[in-house]
Design an enzyme around this catalytic site. Structure first.
Site, mmCIF file in Angstrom:
data_model
loop_
_atom_site.group_PDB
_atom_site.id
_atom_site.type_symbol
_atom_site.label_atom_id
_atom_site.label_comp_id
_atom_site.label_asym_id
_atom_site.label_seq_id
_atom_site.Cartn_x
_atom_site.Cartn_y
_atom_site.Cartn_z
ATOM 1 N N HIS A 34 43.283 45.613 16.015
ATOM 2 C CA HIS A 34 43.868 43.780 16.500
ATOM 3 C C HIS A 34 45.581 43.512 16.504
ATOM 4 C CE1 HIS A 34 39.870 42.339 17.038
ATOM 5 N NE2 HIS A 34 39.724 42.683 16.090
ATOM 6 N N ASP A 36 46.587 46.500 19.862
ATOM 7 C CA ASP A 36 46.625 47.049 20.621
ATOM 8 C C ASP A 36 46.764 46.435 21.783
ATOM 9 O OD1 ASP A 36 43.951 46.146 21.277
ATOM 10 O OD2 ASP A 36 43.354 48.343 21.718
ATOM 11 N N SER A 67 19.299 57.037 29.804
ATOM 12 C CA SER A 67 19.629 57.338 27.748
ATOM 13 C C SER A 67 18.393 57.949 27.152
ATOM 14 C CB SER A 67 20.422 56.042 27.583
ATOM 15 O OG SER A 67 20.509 56.000 26.535
ATOM 16 N N LEU A 127 32.036 52.093 16.715
ATOM 17 C CA LEU A 127 32.381 54.285 16.891
ATOM 18 C C LEU A 127 33.332 54.076 18.094
ATOM 19 C CD1 LEU A 127 31.111 55.971 13.682
ATOM 20 C CD2 LEU A 127 33.169 54.410 13.512
ATOM 21 N N SER A 128 33.146 53.301 19.126
ATOM 22 C CA SER A 128 32.856 53.123 20.467
ATOM 23 C C SER A 128 32.390 53.235 21.327
ATOM 24 C CB SER A 128 34.531 53.826 20.708
ATOM 25 O OG SER A 128 35.711 52.589 20.632
ATOM 26 N N ASP A 174 40.616 52.772 22.384
ATOM 27 C CA ASP A 174 39.408 53.343 22.313
ATOM 28 C C ASP A 174 39.043 54.082 22.635
ATOM 29 O OD1 ASP A 174 39.174 51.442 19.932
ATOM 30 O OD2 ASP A 174 37.925 49.807 21.817
ATOM 31 N N TYR A 224 36.321 38.373 19.442
ATOM 32 C CA TYR A 224 37.221 39.080 19.832
ATOM 33 C C TYR A 224 37.972 38.075 21.007
ATOM 34 C CZ TYR A 224 39.365 43.158 21.371
ATOM 35 O OH TYR A 224 40.849 44.377 21.478
HETATM 36 C C1 GLA Z 1 37.999 46.118 19.559
HETATM 37 C C2 GLA Z 1 39.380 46.962 21.781
HETATM 38 C C3 GLA Z 1 40.196 47.700 21.057
HETATM 39 C C4 GLA Z 1 41.321 47.154 19.801
HETATM 40 C C5 GLA Z 1 39.718 46.996 18.999
HETATM 41 C C6 GLA Z 1 40.648 45.970 17.472
HETATM 42 O O1 GLA Z 1 37.393 48.098 19.629
HETATM 43 O O2 GLA Z 1 37.942 47.920 21.903
HETATM 44 O O3 GLA Z 1 41.447 47.829 21.796
HETATM 45 O O4 GLA Z 1 41.691 45.822 20.534
HETATM 46 O O5 GLA Z 1 39.232 46.160 18.543
HETATM 47 O O6 GLA Z 1 41.763 46.926 16.512
#
Ligand code: GLA
Length: 387
Positions: A34, A36, A67, A127-128, A174, A224
């Site tokens: 948190h 970025d 998918s 994990l994005s 990310d 968020y």
């Molecule tokens: C998510 C967001 C990132 C970052 C993190 C927290 O992954 O996509 O940009 O803010 O949360 O660090």
């Protein structure tokens, strides 16, 4: 994997003529959470798990998506002539957002596409997986249509799309970690100006272990955005007394000196986290450079405490995983990673302690939370590629 996705592509779309295969990784953030969107530093790395994609151009303007992770949804269809976010479009809002963002940046996509994806990042794990799909789509568009964009620009397009198409006000971490990943290295990124440095992760006889809480996320995205606004408000209050353009510019001492100008105890804690976490990240990278993995681990632990107490984005699931991990001998550091509110934790664990770690943390989690966590020993991989 290439054969599996091509075979499925043929099954869904008839044949594989003109189809190309691609991969983009997922990411884990080691420290700098948190920060970025507060002009601070982050320290993420790309993983060897991620999203595989098969794509080819069509002669018409149709977009077809499939998918292998959501097989029951089947093929979702839309058109280049009607690109807007649509709740019915489900996961395809991510690739559609990228096609839209390319258009916004003056790179109109000339023809339709058939796309098939298959990811091995656990769904909703933090994990994005969504940023992985975004960067993968950008990479595919660049390759198929020959656009002149760098990987860094692909990351920025991914973030732009997530912010303006998908409505999550995320920072750049990310997409940047995924687009710029490098095997065996984490990326020390200054989000204030996007300057960065690759730092080798040499853990000697330890590994990175991810514990996935399997907590279903729900309100996560709105929380968020709420944290982000709280930081923006705190910054505006601080700007009345000091000349800064982001929280990341403050040292701990400067923050303590001026924190009284923030007119709410909650916002003070939010801003404190952003400032201290940024400094911890800088210190952690220094520790790693001087081969002090123990100090790195302690900073990871301190990061979790701050995310739990000051930023309040952990919750009982992530706290249980981390607090149980701290009890296991051979755990060098453990913290939540990613946005929080569910998702997973990242730990550095000595190789000989990994089995014990998984057994003990797993049992305590099941006991307290009532369902199981999943554990993954991961490797740091490269950014996106064509296979
Ligand atoms: C998510 C967001 C990132 C970052 C993190 C927290 O992954 O996509 O940009 O803010 O949360 O660090």
């Amino acid at each position: 994997m290439k054969e599996i996705v091509l075979q499925k592509f043929a099954e869904i779309y008839g044949d594989t003529e003109g189809a190309q295969v691609y991969f983009a990784p997922g990411r884990v953030n080691m420290i700098g959470e948190h920060t970025d969107y507060n002009g601070g530093h982050v320290f993420p790395c790309a993983l060897t798990i991620g999203t595989y994609g098969v794509a080819r151009k069509r002669r018409d303007r149709k977009l077809r998506f499939y998918s292998m992770n959501f097989e029951r949804i089947g093929v979702l269809e839309s058109s280049l002539d009607n690109i807007s976010p649509d709740p019915w479009a489900d996961w395809t809002n991510y690739p559609k957002g990228i096609i839209w963002a390319f258009g916004e940046k003056g790179m109109e996509i000339p023809t339709g596409l058939d796309i098939l994806l298959s990811g091995n990042i656990p769904n909703g794990s933090g994990l994005s997986s969504s940023a992985s799909v975004e960067v993968l789509t950008g990479f595919i568009l660049r390759d198929l249509f020959g656009f002149d964009v760098s990987n860094q620009e692909l990351a920025l397009i991914g973030q732009y799309s997530e912010n303006h198409f998908n409505g999550v006000n995320c920072g750049i971490m990310d997409q940047f970690a995924i687009a710029m990943g490098k095997k065996g290295h984490a990326i020390f990124l200054d989000t204030a100006d996007l300057s960065y440095e690759y730092a080798p992760i040499q853990l000697e006889n330890a590994k990175i272990v991810i514990a996935c809480s399997n907590k279903k996320r729900g309100l996560g995205d709105s929380k968020y955005n709420e944290r982000r606004s709280e930081c923006e408000e705190a910054l505006a209050e601080l700007q009345k007394v000091c000349h800064i353009s982001s929280l990341g510019e403050l040292t701990e001492e400067e923050f303590e000196q001026h924190r009284g100008s923030i007119d709410s105890e909650v916002r003070q804690r939010r801003a404190k986290h952003a400032v201290y976490e940024n400094r911890r990240t800088i210190q952690a990278v220094q520790a790693l450079k001087s081969n002090d993995v123990t100090a790195f681990g302690q900073l990871m632990n301190a990061s979790h405490v701050s995310l739990r107490d000051d930023y309040e984005v952990t919750g009982v699931e992530l706290d249980t995983l981390v607090e149980e991990a701290w009890k296991v001998e051979g755990v060098i550091g453990s913290r939540m990673t990613g946005a929080g509110f569910g998702g997973c934790t990242v730990s550095i664990v000595k190789e000989e302690a990994i089995d014990d770690f998984i057994t003990r943390v797993g049992a305590a989690y099941q006991d307290r939370i009532g369902y199981a966590a999943d554990f993954y020993v991961v490797e740091i991989g490269d950014g996106p590629c064509k296979l």
